[in-house]
Each structure stands twice: as structure tokens, then as C-alpha cells.
Design a protein around this motif. Structure first.
Motif, PDB file in Angstrom:
ATOM      1  N   PRO A 160      11.116  23.329   2.701  1.00 53.25           N
ATOM      2  CA  PRO A 160      11.168  24.498   1.807  1.00 53.25           C
ATOM      3  C   PRO A 160      12.507  24.654   1.093  1.00 53.25           C
ATOM      4  CG  PRO A 160      10.222  25.080   3.945  1.00 53.25           C
ATOM      5  CD  PRO A 160      10.801  23.705   4.084  1.00 53.25           C
ATOM      6  N   GLU A 161      13.588  24.219   1.728  1.00 54.69           N
ATOM      7  CA  GLU A 161      14.915  24.394   1.128  1.00 54.69           C
ATOM      8  C   GLU A 161      15.043  23.630  -0.182  1.00 54.69           C
ATOM      9  OE1 GLU A 161      19.665  23.846   2.286  1.00 54.69           O
ATOM     10  OE2 GLU A 161      18.102  23.448   3.764  1.00 54.69           O
ATOM     11  N   SER A 162      14.450  22.420  -0.238  1.00 55.94           N
ATOM     12  CA  SER A 162      14.502  21.626  -1.463  1.00 55.94           C
ATOM     13  C   SER A 162      13.179  21.639  -2.222  1.00 55.94           C
ATOM     14  CB  SER A 162      14.870  20.177  -1.130  1.00 55.94           C
ATOM     15  OG  SER A 162      13.900  19.595  -0.256  1.00 55.94           O
ATOM     16  N   SER A 163      12.165  22.312  -1.638  1.00 59.08           N
ATOM     17  CA  SER A 163      10.818  22.345  -2.225  1.00 59.08           C
ATOM     18  C   SER A 163      10.311  20.947  -2.537  1.00 59.08           C
ATOM     19  CB  SER A 163      10.800  23.214  -3.490  1.00 59.08           C
ATOM     20  OG  SER A 163      11.075  24.553  -3.176  1.00 59.08           O
ATOM     21  N   SER A 164      10.458  20.049  -1.581  1.00 54.57           N
ATOM     22  CA  SER A 164      10.085  18.650  -1.812  1.00 54.57           C
ATOM     23  C   SER A 164       9.324  18.072  -0.630  1.00 54.57           C
ATOM     24  CB  SER A 164      11.340  17.808  -2.074  1.00 54.57           C
ATOM     25  OG  SER A 164      12.199  17.832  -0.941  1.00 54.57           O
ATOM     26  N   TRP A 165       8.476  17.088  -0.935  1.00 57.37           N
ATOM     27  CA  TRP A 165       7.734  16.329   0.072  1.00 57.37           C
ATOM     28  C   TRP A 165       8.395  14.971   0.273  1.00 57.37           C
ATOM     29  CZ3 TRP A 165       3.633  18.350   2.694  1.00 57.37           C
ATOM     30  CH2 TRP A 165       2.948  19.433   2.129  1.00 57.37           C
ATOM     31  N   PHE A 166       8.313  14.461   1.479  1.00 55.54           N
ATOM     32  CA  PHE A 166       8.745  13.091   1.744  1.00 55.54           C
ATOM     33  C   PHE A 166       8.056  12.612   3.015  1.00 55.54           C
ATOM     34  CE2 PHE A 166      11.796  15.957   3.690  1.00 55.54           C
ATOM     35  CZ  PHE A 166      11.957  15.463   4.973  1.00 55.54           C
ATOM     36  N   TYR A 167       8.120  11.301   3.255  1.00 53.68           N
ATOM     37  CA  TYR A 167       7.464  10.724   4.420  1.00 53.68           C
ATOM     38  C   TYR A 167       8.465  10.521   5.557  1.00 53.68           C
ATOM     39  CZ  TYR A 167       3.109   9.812   1.953  1.00 53.68           C
ATOM     40  OH  TYR A 167       1.921   9.947   1.288  1.00 53.68           O
ATOM     41  N   GLY A 168       7.977  10.716   6.774  1.00 55.54           N
ATOM     42  CA  GLY A 168       8.758  10.428   7.965  1.00 55.54           C
ATOM     43  C   GLY A 168       8.588   8.972   8.368  1.00 55.54           C
ATOM     44  N   PRO A 169       9.043   8.604   9.566  1.00 53.11           N
ATOM     45  CA  PRO A 169       8.975   7.211  10.004  1.00 53.11           C
ATOM     46  C   PRO A 169       7.534   6.753  10.228  1.00 53.11           C
ATOM     47  CG  PRO A 169       9.653   8.619  11.812  1.00 53.11           C
ATOM     48  CD  PRO A 169       9.637   9.482  10.593  1.00 53.11           C
ATOM     49  N   GLN A 170       7.291   5.481  10.003  1.00 58.33           N
ATOM     50  CA  GLN A 170       5.948   4.926  10.129  1.00 58.33           C
ATOM     51  C   GLN A 170       5.453   5.033  11.570  1.00 58.33           C
ATOM     52  OE1 GLN A 170       5.491   1.081   8.396  1.00 58.33           O
ATOM     53  NE2 GLN A 170       3.350   0.862   8.988  1.00 58.33           N
ATOM     54  N   ILE A 171       4.196   5.405  11.715  1.00 57.77           N
ATOM     55  CA  ILE A 171       3.562   5.527  13.027  1.00 57.77           C
ATOM     56  C   ILE A 171       3.079   4.151  13.473  1.00 57.77           C
ATOM     57  CG2 ILE A 171       1.682   6.636  14.298  1.00 57.77           C
ATOM     58  CD1 ILE A 171       1.768   8.859  12.123  1.00 57.77           C
ATOM     59  N   SER A 172       3.311   3.813  14.720  1.00 52.45           N
ATOM     60  CA  SER A 172       2.938   2.483  15.204  1.00 52.45           C
ATOM     61  C   SER A 172       1.438   2.241  15.069  1.00 52.45           C
ATOM     62  CB  SER A 172       3.363   2.320  16.669  1.00 52.45           C
ATOM     63  OG  SER A 172       2.755   3.323  17.482  1.00 52.45           O
ATOM     64  N   THR A 173       0.639   3.235  15.448  1.00 56.03           N
ATOM     65  CA  THR A 173      -0.814   3.160  15.300  1.00 56.03           C
ATOM     66  C   THR A 173      -1.289   4.455  14.643  1.00 56.03           C
ATOM     67  OG1 THR A 173      -1.027   1.823  17.315  1.00 56.03           O
ATOM     68  CG2 THR A 173      -3.029   2.873  16.466  1.00 56.03           C
ATOM     69  N   PRO A 174      -1.585   4.431  13.331  1.00 56.76           N
ATOM     70  CA  PRO A 174      -2.124   5.630  12.696  1.00 56.76           C
ATOM     71  C   PRO A 174      -3.366   6.100  13.443  1.00 56.76           C
ATOM     72  CG  PRO A 174      -1.535   4.003  11.041  1.00 56.76           C
ATOM     73  CD  PRO A 174      -1.412   3.315  12.375  1.00 56.76           C
ATOM     74  N   ARG A 175      -3.489   7.412  13.592  1.00 61.21           N
ATOM     75  CA  ARG A 175      -4.570   7.922  14.432  1.00 61.21           C
ATOM     76  C   ARG A 175      -5.003   9.316  14.004  1.00 61.21           C
ATOM     77  NH1 ARG A 175      -0.912   7.732  19.692  1.00 61.21           N
ATOM     78  NH2 ARG A 175      -0.036   6.045  18.453  1.00 61.21           N
ATOM     79  N   ARG A 176      -6.082   9.780  14.620  1.00 61.17           N
ATOM     80  CA  ARG A 176      -6.572  11.151  14.511  1.00 61.17           C
ATOM     81  C   ARG A 176      -7.099  11.554  15.877  1.00 61.17           C
ATOM     82  NH1 ARG A 176     -12.278  10.894  12.118  1.00 61.17           N
ATOM     83  NH2 ARG A 176     -12.962   8.777  12.572  1.00 61.17           N
ATOM     84  N   TRP A 177      -7.581  12.813  15.995  1.00 63.10           N
ATOM     85  CA  TRP A 177      -8.032  13.327  17.285  1.00 63.10           C
ATOM     86  C   TRP A 177      -6.935  13.174  18.342  1.00 63.10           C
ATOM     87  CZ3 TRP A 177     -12.201  15.855  16.030  1.00 63.10           C
ATOM     88  CH2 TRP A 177     -13.072  15.341  15.074  1.00 63.10           C
ATOM     89  N   CYS A 178      -5.719  13.473  17.984  1.00 58.49           N
ATOM     90  CA  CYS A 178      -4.600  13.308  18.911  1.00 58.49           C
ATOM     91  C   CYS A 178      -4.051  14.682  19.303  1.00 58.49           C
ATOM     92  CB  CYS A 178      -3.498  12.456  18.293  1.00 58.49           C
ATOM     93  SG  CYS A 178      -2.967  12.966  16.648  1.00 58.49           S
ATOM     94  N   ALA A 179      -3.080  14.686  20.212  1.00 57.48           N
ATOM     95  CA  ALA A 179      -2.368  15.908  20.593  1.00 57.48           C
ATOM     96  C   ALA A 179      -1.012  15.888  19.911  1.00 57.48           C
ATOM     97  CB  ALA A 179      -2.208  15.983  22.113  1.00 57.48           C
ATOM     98  N   THR A 180      -0.662  16.962  19.228  1.00 58.43           N
ATOM     99  CA  THR A 180       0.610  17.017  18.510  1.00 58.43           C
ATOM    100  C   THR A 180       1.335  18.311  18.850  1.00 58.43           C
ATOM    101  OG1 THR A 180      -0.464  18.041  16.586  1.00 58.43           O
ATOM    102  CG2 THR A 180      -0.271  15.647  16.587  1.00 58.43           C
ATOM    103  N   GLY A 181       2.646  18.213  18.968  1.00 57.22           N
ATOM    104  CA  GLY A 181       3.455  19.385  19.272  1.00 57.22           C
ATOM    105  C   GLY A 181       4.927  19.050  19.162  1.00 57.22           C
ATOM    106  N   SER A 182       5.775  20.016  19.473  1.00 55.40           N
ATOM    107  CA  SER A 182       7.215  19.791  19.374  1.00 55.40           C
ATOM    108  C   SER A 182       7.951  20.594  20.433  1.00 55.40           C
ATOM    109  CB  SER A 182       7.741  20.167  17.983  1.00 55.40           C
ATOM    110  OG  SER A 182       7.644  21.565  17.772  1.00 55.40           O
ATOM    111  N   VAL A 183       9.107  20.084  20.805  1.00 54.11           N
ATOM    112  CA  VAL A 183      10.028  20.770  21.708  1.00 54.11           C
ATOM    113  C   VAL A 183      11.434  20.559  21.176  1.00 54.11           C
ATOM    114  CG1 VAL A 183      10.949  20.923  24.048  1.00 54.11           C
ATOM    115  CG2 VAL A 183       8.522  20.409  23.713  1.00 54.11           C
TER     116      VAL A 183
END
Length: 379
Positions: A160-183
Motif C-alpha cells: 500500500p505504501e507504494s501502491s504497487s504489485w510485485f512477485y515474491g520468491p518462487q515456490i518450489s511446488t506451486p499448489r492449492r488447497w494448502c494451509a497458509t499463515g504468518s507469525v
């Protein structure tokens, strides 16, 4: 988020509105220092110079709602002659001060993205779009493409600070139906299914540390789950007191809980009371309190770790059928009514109070997050 202001009409008494002076008799730098202590609602309501100051980079960003939305089936075009796509995701932000929705900047076009909430062949089933808020960034981490395959090979990030999109690091195995969260600024992705089910992927746990410099971003393998039961549906993993907590099935079904200790890099059994009461979408408030909505009863509860039980905060008809919730700054925001509304509960009040936010016409809300407002806006 700030409360919606009651805006007054401009009058001839706003003499400093015409020439842009913030406070008559004071240079702008001193006037800004005086205005910092005022609420955003007041700055928005008084005059245009104060409003411009509110949305300038000089004023600390207030918090807003960010929503992932999808066009309603058979919805009426929002503009004459417009053809509304049925299988796309849009990103919009709700400014609580002006009570207005604004689209986020366009997504990157390379590579082209296909993010589906519904598939034409499976109209009765919604496809998960998994997103989370980390370190004041909106992160889209898993979705389904038009070919019913994982849509993202790298997480998509909005700042939001720069109002811009960008990509993070490549995922080893792209997936769905996964568990996602942060600490504490670290993103975790566990289990899931790639183009095909694989046991090692279903048991995997990887982390991406946003606290590191961007050039050092990467996914790192961590302790594996004991089985692949968390690949059955899209799961929100909640950061709580330095641990990542999650259950593998939503609703009032028999479920399995798991807790990942970030410091020790190991999995633990979830306390029985926590598992038993986790009957719907959950979120954490500053990793200190877990809130969960029972979408059948419409009750919002918080977890008492000392007694291993859930304590009811409020029960609302509007919270029934809640599909996703976000927690921040004393507010719980729930997507409810098949995406027709967002219920905001102020848990800091006693008793808790609530209000509704409606999405723009023709759109349904898929997920909601709380982030600082975009800094490039001007009013």
C-alpha cells in the motif's frame, strides 16, 4: 479503521480553503504538526486543504479494508454495454473516512494470471483464493487457474505504501488447497496439492521471511507434518504466541488440529478445547488472541489459553454463514451472507458493537484484510 465521518457542507467561512493554507498565520510545517493530533475523520470533514493533507505522504496512513471480490453470477453490468466476466478476481479498497471503494492498481501482466473463484463447469462450488496480510503487505499465495491447476508459481504481493504489485520468491511446488499463515513477519505454507497429489508436498512446510532484505527472500523447508490430512481444503493457519495453529476441516465436522512451534521447528498436538471450538473461520489479533466465528450459530468467540476454552464475545444473525475473517486494531471483519456484506465488530467496546460494509453493486466479497490506506490517493 476509523469511523465514518459526518461530512458537513462547505461554506464561505472556509476562507483558507481557496488558497490551500492549512492554518492561517502558520507555515505549513508547523500547521502539519498541529494537525497530526487530529482524527482523520475531522481532517476529512473540515476543508479541502485538510483533506488533501490527510491523503498526502506527510500524514501517517490510516487503516482501510482491502477486499478480494468476484462478479456475481448473472450480475447486471456496472456500465452500459459492459460484459461482466464470471471467472475473475478483482482487488478493491474501502476508505472508512470517505466511505468509498477504490480499485487497486492493475495486476502484473507478465505472466498473465487466471484466478478463478468459480469454474463454468462447477458453478455450485467456489474455488479457494488464499490470501493473507503480513508486515502491512497483502499477499496472494494460492489460487486455481482456468485449467484447474495452481495459478501462482510465486506469491503476488501488494504494497500500500507504494501502491504497487510485485512477485515474491518462487515456490518450489506451486499448489492449492494448502494451509497458509504468518507469525511475526514470516509466511508459512503447509501441505496442499500441486498439479497432482504427492505425499511429500502434502506433508511439507515452507517459510518465507519478509523481515530479510528482498534480495535474500526465498522459501525454506521446515519440519514436516506427520501426514497429508491438511491438503483436503484451503486452511487459514493463525499465528498465536509464537506458534502457528490450524485445523484441517472447517465447520462442525470431526477435525484434526496441529500447532507448529516456530522457535523449536516442530509440530505439536493442538489442545483439545481449541480443536473442539474451532468451528469456523479464524483470525488472530496481533498474535495474542485467536478469534473464531461459528458460522452456524453466528457467534464470535475468543480463545482462553489458560483454561483451554472459547469465550463468546457476541452472537449476531449477520455472522451466520461467515466465510472468512480478519482481525486488526481491535476490529474483527467477517465476510458473510455469501459475500454480500462485511460485518465489522469492535471487540474493544463493552458490549461489542458492529456495523456493516456493503461491497460495490454486482460484486461479492471473497476475502477481506486490514491494511494502511494507499498513499498515492488525493482528494
Amino acid at each position: 479503521m476509523e469511523a465514518t465521518p459526518q461530512c458537513r457542507n462547505q461554506t464561505d467561512n472556509d476562507s483558507f480553503d481557496e488558497n490551500g493554507i492549512l492554518l492561517p498565520g502558520l507555515p505549513d510545517d508547523l500547521a502539519q504538526r498541529c494537525l497530526f493530533s487530529l482524527s482523520p475523520s475531522l481532517l476529512f470533514s473540515v476543508c479541502h486543504p485538510w483533506r488533501r493533507f490527510l491523503y498526502s505522504p506527510s500524514f501517517p496512513p490510516f487503516f482501510s479494508l482491502y477486499a478480494l471480490v468476484s462478479p456475481l453470477q448473472n450480475s447486471t453490468p456496472r456500465h452500459p454495454g459492459q460484459v461482466v466476466p464470471q471467472n475473475t478476481i478483482e482487488f478493491i479498497s474501502f476508505d472508512p473516512i470517505s466511505s468509498s471503494w477504490t480499485p487497486l492498481p492493475s495486476l502484473p501482466q507478465d505472466p498473465p494470471l487466471h484466478l478463478l473463484h468459480r469454474h463454468p463447469s462447477f458453478l455450485s462450488r467456489n474455488l479457494p483464493i488464499q490470501s493473507l496480510t503480513v508486515s502491512n503487505h497483502l499477499i496472494l499465495i494460492a489460487a486455481t487457474s482456468h485449467k484447474l491447476l495452481p495459478a501462482l508459481s510465486s506469491p503476488l504481493v501488494f504494497n500500500p505504501e507504494s501502491s504497487s504489485w510485485f512477485y515474491g520468491p518462487q515456490i518450489s511446488t506451486p499448489r492449492r488447497w494448502c494451509a497458509t499463515g504468518s507469525v511475526r513477519g514470516v509466511v508459512y505454507m503447509a501441505s496442499g496439492i500441486g498439479s497432482l497429489y504427492k505425499g511429500d508436498v502434502a506433508r511439507s512446510l515452507e517459510q518465507w521471511d519478509l523481515n530479510k532484505k528482498r534480495e535474500n527472500w526465498r522459501w525454506e523447508n521446515k519440519a514436516e507434518l506427520k501426514d497429508g490430512r491438511f491438503s483436503r481444503e484451503a486452511v487459514e493457519a493463525v499465528g498465536y504466541r509464537g506458534k502457528l495453529c490450524m485445523v484441517n476441516v472447517k465447520g462442525n465436522a470431526v477435525k484434526q488440529g496441529a500447532v507448529y512451534d516456530v522457535g523449536l521447528d516442530k509440530w505439536e498436538e493442538m489442545p483439545q478445547g481449541m480443536v473442539a471450538g474451532w468451528n469456523g473461520p479464524a483470525a488472530a489479533m496481533d498474535e495474542d488472541v485467536i478469534y473464531v466465528v461459528d458460522e452456524v450459530k453466528g457467534s464470535l468467540s475468543r480463545y482462553d489459553g489458560e483454561r483451554d476454552c472459547w469465550v463468546k464475545v457476541i452472537e449476531l444473525e449477520q455472522l451466520k454463514r461467515a466465510e472468512q475473517i480478519a482481525a486488526a486494531r481491535g476490529k474483527i471483519c467477517a465476510v458473510s451472507g455469501n459475500g454480500e456484506r462485511i460485518i465489522v465488530v469492535d471487540v474493544g467496546d463493552r458490549p461489542a458493537r458492529f456495523w456493516e460494509v456493503a461491497p460495490p453493486r454486482g460484486l461479492e466479497v471473497v476475502a477481506v484484510h486490514v491494511l494502511p490506506r494507499m498513499c498515492s490517493r488525493q482528494r
